[in-house]
Motif scaffolding. Sequence first.
Motif, PDB file in Angstrom:
ATOM      1  N   ALA A   1      13.871  39.513  52.538  1.00 45.74           N
ATOM      2  CA  ALA A   1      14.160  39.552  51.104  1.00 45.74           C
ATOM      3  C   ALA A   1      13.649  40.846  50.483  1.00 45.74           C
ATOM      4  O   ALA A   1      14.300  41.433  49.606  1.00 45.74           O
ATOM      5  CB  ALA A   1      13.533  38.341  50.414  1.00 45.74           C
ATOM      6  N   TYR A   2      12.485  41.277  50.924  1.00 45.60           N
ATOM      7  CA  TYR A   2      11.903  42.533  50.434  1.00 45.60           C
ATOM      8  C   TYR A   2      12.780  43.724  50.834  1.00 45.60           C
ATOM      9  O   TYR A   2      13.043  44.616  50.014  1.00 45.60           O
ATOM     10  CB  TYR A   2      10.499  42.688  51.018  1.00 45.60           C
ATOM     11  CG  TYR A   2       9.852  44.033  50.784  1.00 45.60           C
ATOM     12  CD1 TYR A   2       9.140  44.287  49.622  1.00 45.60           C
ATOM     13  CD2 TYR A   2       9.938  45.034  51.744  1.00 45.60           C
ATOM     14  CE1 TYR A   2       8.532  45.523  49.406  1.00 45.60           C
ATOM     15  CE2 TYR A   2       9.337  46.274  51.544  1.00 45.60           C
ATOM     16  CZ  TYR A   2       8.631  46.511  50.386  1.00 45.60           C
ATOM     17  OH  TYR A   2       8.038  47.731  50.179  1.00 45.60           O
TER      18      TYR A   2
ATOM     19  N   LYS B   1      23.430  40.371  49.571  1.00 46.30           N
ATOM     20  CA  LYS B   1      23.689  41.014  48.286  1.00 46.30           C
ATOM     21  C   LYS B   1      23.939  42.509  48.410  1.00 46.30           C
ATOM     22  O   LYS B   1      24.093  43.191  47.402  1.00 46.30           O
ATOM     23  CB  LYS B   1      22.511  40.772  47.337  1.00 46.30           C
ATOM     24  CG  LYS B   1      22.226  39.300  47.061  1.00 46.30           C
ATOM     25  CD  LYS B   1      20.990  39.136  46.207  1.00 46.30           C
ATOM     26  CE  LYS B   1      20.648  37.672  45.993  1.00 46.30           C
ATOM     27  NZ  LYS B   1      19.401  37.501  45.193  1.00 46.30           N
TER      28      LYS B   1
ATOM     29  N   GLU C   1      10.313  36.475  53.889  1.00 44.56           N
ATOM     30  CA  GLU C   1       9.897  37.305  52.765  1.00 44.56           C
ATOM     31  C   GLU C   1      10.182  38.780  53.053  1.00 44.56           C
ATOM     32  O   GLU C   1      10.560  39.533  52.152  1.00 44.56           O
ATOM     33  CB  GLU C   1       8.407  37.115  52.494  1.00 44.56           C
ATOM     34  CG  GLU C   1       8.021  35.728  52.019  1.00 44.56           C
ATOM     35  CD  GLU C   1       6.512  35.583  51.878  1.00 44.56           C
ATOM     36  OE1 GLU C   1       5.889  36.483  51.268  1.00 44.56           O
ATOM     37  OE2 GLU C   1       5.954  34.596  52.376  1.00 44.56           O
TER      38      GLU C   1
ATOM     39  N   GLU D   1      15.955  43.672  51.493  1.00 45.22           N
ATOM     40  CA  GLU D   1      17.186  43.595  50.705  1.00 45.22           C
ATOM     41  C   GLU D   1      16.955  44.149  49.293  1.00 45.22           C
ATOM     42  O   GLU D   1      17.805  44.886  48.754  1.00 45.22           O
ATOM     43  CB  GLU D   1      17.682  42.161  50.626  1.00 45.22           C
ATOM     44  CG  GLU D   1      18.983  42.025  49.850  1.00 45.22           C
ATOM     45  CD  GLU D   1      19.533  40.612  49.898  1.00 45.22           C
ATOM     46  OE1 GLU D   1      20.727  40.458  50.217  1.00 45.22           O
ATOM     47  OE2 GLU D   1      18.765  39.657  49.635  1.00 45.22           O
ATOM     48  N   ALA D   2      15.818  43.835  48.693  1.00 40.01           N
ATOM     49  CA  ALA D   2      15.510  44.337  47.352  1.00 40.01           C
ATOM     50  C   ALA D   2      15.407  45.851  47.340  1.00 40.01           C
ATOM     51  O   ALA D   2      15.844  46.511  46.395  1.00 40.01           O
ATOM     52  CB  ALA D   2      14.202  43.710  46.847  1.00 40.01           C
ATOM     53  N   ARG D   3      14.830  46.415  48.394  1.00 38.03           N
ATOM     54  CA  ARG D   3      14.727  47.882  48.480  1.00 38.03           C
ATOM     55  C   ARG D   3      16.104  48.497  48.716  1.00 38.03           C
ATOM     56  O   ARG D   3      16.392  49.599  48.240  1.00 38.03           O
ATOM     57  CB  ARG D   3      13.765  48.289  49.602  1.00 38.03           C
ATOM     58  CG  ARG D   3      12.347  47.752  49.479  1.00 38.03           C
ATOM     59  CD  ARG D   3      11.573  48.392  48.312  1.00 38.03           C
ATOM     60  NE  ARG D   3      11.905  47.836  47.012  1.00 38.03           N
ATOM     61  CZ  ARG D   3      11.565  46.635  46.589  1.00 38.03           C
ATOM     62  NH1 ARG D   3      10.876  45.808  47.369  1.00 38.03           N
ATOM     63  NH2 ARG D   3      11.909  46.217  45.391  1.00 38.03           N
TER      64      ARG D   3
ATOM     65  N   ILE E   1      18.864  47.357  47.542  1.00 34.74           N
ATOM     66  CA  ILE E   1      19.499  47.339  46.222  1.00 34.74           C
ATOM     67  C   ILE E   1      18.924  48.452  45.350  1.00 34.74           C
ATOM     68  O   ILE E   1      19.661  49.183  44.676  1.00 34.74           O
ATOM     69  CB  ILE E   1      19.297  45.964  45.545  1.00 34.74           C
ATOM     70  CG1 ILE E   1      20.061  44.887  46.318  1.00 34.74           C
ATOM     71  CG2 ILE E   1      19.737  46.015  44.088  1.00 34.74           C
ATOM     72  CD1 ILE E   1      19.762  43.476  45.858  1.00 34.74           C
ATOM     73  N   GLU E   2      17.605  48.602  45.383  1.00 33.06           N
ATOM     74  CA  GLU E   2      16.928  49.604  44.567  1.00 33.06           C
ATOM     75  C   GLU E   2      17.364  51.023  44.917  1.00 33.06           C
ATOM     76  O   GLU E   2      17.602  51.849  44.022  1.00 33.06           O
ATOM     77  CB  GLU E   2      15.422  49.475  44.744  1.00 33.06           C
ATOM     78  CG  GLU E   2      14.602  50.500  43.956  1.00 33.06           C
ATOM     79  CD  GLU E   2      13.112  50.361  44.196  1.00 33.06           C
ATOM     80  OE1 GLU E   2      12.349  51.163  43.601  1.00 33.06           O
ATOM     81  OE2 GLU E   2      12.699  49.462  44.967  1.00 33.06           O
TER      82      GLU E   2
END
Length: 234
Positions: free
Chosen positions: A99-100, A139, A96, A102-104, A106-107
Motif C-alpha cells: 500500500a505504501y 490504483k 502495508e 502504491e501511494a508513492r 501515485i505521488e
Amino acid sequence: MRGWFNWVRLLLLFFAAQPEDMETPKKPRILCLHGHGSNAAIHKRELDRWPDYVLDKMDLVFINGPFSIDDGISDYEQYTWFTCDKEKKIYLNFDESIAYIEARMIEFGPIDGVLGFSEGALVTASLPGIQEQGLGLTKVQKIKHVIIISGGKFGGNTFPCPELAETAFSSPINIPSLHIFGENDYARKYAPELVEAYVDPLVMLHNGVHEVPKLDEEGVIIMFEFLKKIDAIV
C-alpha cells in the motif's frame, strides 16, 4: 580489449544520440527500492556507479522503505520494506508495504517500471504478479518493466511467501526484465528460480559480490539492450 570496448561505447553512444530531427523518447520513470537497512540517498549513490550515458536514459525516483529500523551501530537512517518473525518464518507488514509503494507511485507517477536491490529486489520481483492478480497496485498503471539486482523469489526454496504474494508467480510474468547478479553474490543461488519466472529475461552476471555493480563492457551492452526493449532509446 580496451580499444574494442571504447569502440563499442562510441557505437552505443552513436545509436543512443538523438538527432535534431528525431523525436526524443520519453524517459521511463522508474521507482527504486533500496536494500534492507539502507535508504534512498545511499541507493542513489549506489546507482551513480553506472555511466551517465546509461542513467540519462532513465528518470529514477528513489524512496525510503516504510519501516524505520535501528541496528544500534550505523549513524545513518535505516529502513526496511517489511519485518520478519524469524521464529515463525513469516514476513510481517507486507500488505502495508505494498500500500505504501502504491501511494508513492501515485505521488511520483506515472511510474513505468521498478528497480530493486537485495530486499528491494525481492519485493520488486513480486510486484508485477501481485498487480496482475488484482491483489495490489490497482490504483496505478501497469508496471511495464523491472530491473532486479541481487533479488530472489517469494515462495521459492529460500524465502517464505507473504499471503498477498502467494499467486504472484502463478503464471509467467511477461514484461521486459533485467536480472543482475554477482559471481560471488550470495543471491546468485536464487537466480535460476527467479529468472525462470519471467518471459524472455535479460541476465547480467558481474564479477563482484552482493552489490549494485559498476557496468563493465558486457554490462553496458546488456543494459542498452534492455533500454531498447523499454523504448528508452531508439
